[in-house]
Design a protein around this motif. Structure first.
Motif, PDB file in Angstrom:
ATOM      1  N   ALA A  17       0.816  -1.205   0.000  1.00 46.14           N
ATOM      2  CA  ALA A  17       0.000   0.000   0.000  1.00 46.14           C
ATOM      3  C   ALA A  17       0.857   1.265   0.000  1.00 46.14           C
ATOM      4  CB  ALA A  17      -0.917  -0.002   1.213  1.00 46.14           C
ATOM      5  N   SER A  18       2.052   1.190   0.585  1.00 44.01           N
ATOM      6  CA  SER A  18       2.937   2.353   0.625  1.00 44.01           C
ATOM      7  C   SER A  18       4.349   1.946   0.221  1.00 44.01           C
ATOM      8  CB  SER A  18       2.939   2.980   2.022  1.00 44.01           C
ATOM      9  OG  SER A  18       3.281   2.025   2.990  1.00 44.01           O
ATOM     10  N   GLN A  19       5.102   2.902  -0.263  1.00 48.57           N
ATOM     11  CA  GLN A  19       6.452   2.641  -0.756  1.00 48.57           C
ATOM     12  C   GLN A  19       7.389   2.287   0.384  1.00 48.57           C
ATOM     13  OE1 GLN A  19       8.036   5.800  -3.135  1.00 48.57           O
ATOM     14  NE2 GLN A  19       9.978   4.793  -3.447  1.00 48.57           N
ATOM     15  N   ARG A  20       8.255   1.323   0.134  1.00 47.64           N
ATOM     16  CA  ARG A  20       9.232   0.875   1.120  1.00 47.64           C
ATOM     17  C   ARG A  20      10.575   1.514   0.794  1.00 47.64           C
ATOM     18  NH1 ARG A  20       9.243  -2.854   4.952  1.00 47.64           N
ATOM     19  NH2 ARG A  20       7.155  -3.445   4.390  1.00 47.64           N
ATOM     20  N   TYR A  21      11.257   2.020   1.833  1.00 48.84           N
ATOM     21  CA  TYR A  21      12.559   2.663   1.678  1.00 48.84           C
ATOM     22  C   TYR A  21      13.628   1.906   2.459  1.00 48.84           C
ATOM     23  CZ  TYR A  21       9.809   6.741   0.251  1.00 48.84           C
ATOM     24  OH  TYR A  21       8.942   7.589  -0.374  1.00 48.84           O
ATOM     25  N   ARG A  22      14.804   1.775   1.869  1.00 50.27           N
ATOM     26  CA  ARG A  22      15.942   1.230   2.606  1.00 50.27           C
ATOM     27  C   ARG A  22      16.480   2.330   3.503  1.00 50.27           C
ATOM     28  NH1 ARG A  22      19.021  -3.306   0.988  1.00 50.27           N
ATOM     29  NH2 ARG A  22      17.787  -4.515  -0.446  1.00 50.27           N
ATOM     30  N   CYS A  23      16.924   1.954   4.682  1.00 52.35           N
ATOM     31  CA  CYS A  23      17.506   2.928   5.587  1.00 52.35           C
ATOM     32  C   CYS A  23      18.434   2.213   6.560  1.00 52.35           C
ATOM     33  CB  CYS A  23      16.426   3.694   6.348  1.00 52.35           C
ATOM     34  SG  CYS A  23      15.437   2.690   7.457  1.00 52.35           S
ATOM     35  N   LYS A  24      19.123   2.979   7.340  1.00 50.25           N
ATOM     36  CA  LYS A  24      19.957   2.437   8.415  1.00 50.25           C
ATOM     37  C   LYS A  24      19.852   3.426   9.557  1.00 50.25           C
ATOM     38  CE  LYS A  24      24.448   0.634   9.596  1.00 50.25           C
ATOM     39  NZ  LYS A  24      25.831   0.417   9.165  1.00 50.25           N
ATOM     40  N   SER A  50       8.338   1.578   5.711  1.00 49.46           N
ATOM     41  CA  SER A  50       7.253   2.122   4.907  1.00 49.46           C
ATOM     42  C   SER A  50       6.279   2.786   5.874  1.00 49.46           C
ATOM     43  CB  SER A  50       6.551   1.026   4.103  1.00 49.46           C
ATOM     44  OG  SER A  50       5.756   0.224   4.954  1.00 49.46           O
ATOM     45  N   GLN A  51       5.218   3.366   5.376  1.00 54.82           N
ATOM     46  CA  GLN A  51       4.243   3.988   6.251  1.00 54.82           C
ATOM     47  C   GLN A  51       3.495   2.961   7.091  1.00 54.82           C
ATOM     48  OE1 GLN A  51       2.710   6.651   2.904  1.00 54.82           O
ATOM     49  NE2 GLN A  51       2.214   7.814   4.742  1.00 54.82           N
ATOM     50  N   ALA A  52       3.508   1.711   6.670  1.00 49.74           N
ATOM     51  CA  ALA A  52       2.749   0.669   7.364  1.00 49.74           C
ATOM     52  C   ALA A  52       3.589  -0.249   8.239  1.00 49.74           C
ATOM     53  CB  ALA A  52       1.988  -0.171   6.345  1.00 49.74           C
ATOM     54  N   GLY A  53       4.920  -0.267   8.057  1.00 51.08           N
ATOM     55  CA  GLY A  53       5.735  -1.183   8.833  1.00 51.08           C
ATOM     56  C   GLY A  53       7.214  -1.028   8.549  1.00 51.08           C
ATOM     57  N   GLU A  97      -0.827   3.877  10.552  1.00 55.85           N
ATOM     58  CA  GLU A  97       0.008   4.322   9.439  1.00 55.85           C
ATOM     59  C   GLU A  97       0.728   5.611   9.821  1.00 55.85           C
ATOM     60  OE1 GLU A  97      -1.095   5.930   5.186  1.00 55.85           O
ATOM     61  OE2 GLU A  97      -1.238   3.721   5.249  1.00 55.85           O
ATOM     62  N   GLN A  98       2.015   5.679   9.493  1.00 56.89           N
ATOM     63  CA  GLN A  98       2.846   6.822   9.879  1.00 56.89           C
ATOM     64  C   GLN A  98       2.889   7.879   8.780  1.00 56.89           C
ATOM     65  OE1 GLN A  98       4.120   7.040  13.096  1.00 56.89           O
ATOM     66  NE2 GLN A  98       2.669   5.337  13.176  1.00 56.89           N
ATOM     67  N   GLU A 104      10.098   9.343   4.979  1.00 56.06           N
ATOM     68  CA  GLU A 104      11.105   9.873   4.056  1.00 56.06           C
ATOM     69  C   GLU A 104      12.331  10.389   4.810  1.00 56.06           C
ATOM     70  OE1 GLU A 104       8.799  12.684   1.832  1.00 56.06           O
ATOM     71  OE2 GLU A 104       8.130  11.139   0.408  1.00 56.06           O
ATOM     72  N   ALA A 105      12.142  10.934   6.003  1.00 55.86           N
ATOM     73  CA  ALA A 105      13.271  11.395   6.811  1.00 55.86           C
ATOM     74  C   ALA A 105      14.170  10.218   7.185  1.00 55.86           C
ATOM     75  CB  ALA A 105      12.775  12.106   8.067  1.00 55.86           C
TER      76      ALA A 105
END
Length: 132
Positions: A17-24, A50-53, A97-98, A104-105
């Motif tokens: 449902a929402s885009q997943r981003y890689r992060c550390k 993502s916004q959901a998890g 949902e966040q 994005e931050a």
């Protein structure tokens, strides 16, 4: 049900449902532990979000199936439920949902420890840079 030729190419169950981003990002987990020590906390690394998890990495095996991710100096918390554990990683679903801006931050962080220090700095991009 009559399916057309494109149904072979797409899998509905793989869509998010929402885009997943890689992060550390180093984050703090807060949870109920025991009667002797009612509240416990530990650090974990957010690997993607993502916004959901999110997907978290931790070395502790006794993290319960529900907990809070705490950002900054207890400025913001996200309720989580574990949906899958695999070795040192666990996939969690957020109870609510966040905001996209927060997610994005996390994706643009240049300093992985930033979420431990200040929620406002994280959101104002003081400790972030554009993703390569």
């Amino acid at each position: 049900m009559n399916k057309h030729y494109l149904s072979k190419v797409t899998n509905d169950h793989d869509r998010r449902a929402s885009q997943r981003y890689r992060c550390k990002a180093v984050i703090r987990l807060l949870y109920k532990h025991s009667a002797r020590r009612p509240i416990a906390s530990c650090r974990a690394v957010m690997v993607d979000v993502s916004q959901a998890g999110a997907l978290l990495a931790t070395t502790l095996s006794d993290v319960p199936d529900s907990f809070y991710i705490v950002i900054g100096n207890f400025e913001y918390s996200i309720g989580c439920v574990v949906v899958r554990k695999d070795g040192g990683k666990m996939a969690v679903e957020f109870i609510k949902e966040q905001p996209r801006r927060l997610i994005e931050a996390f994706a643009m962080l240049s300093f992985p420890m930033a979420p431990l220090f200040s929620m406002s700095d994280l959101l104002k991009n003081r400790m972030t840079q554009a993703a390569p």
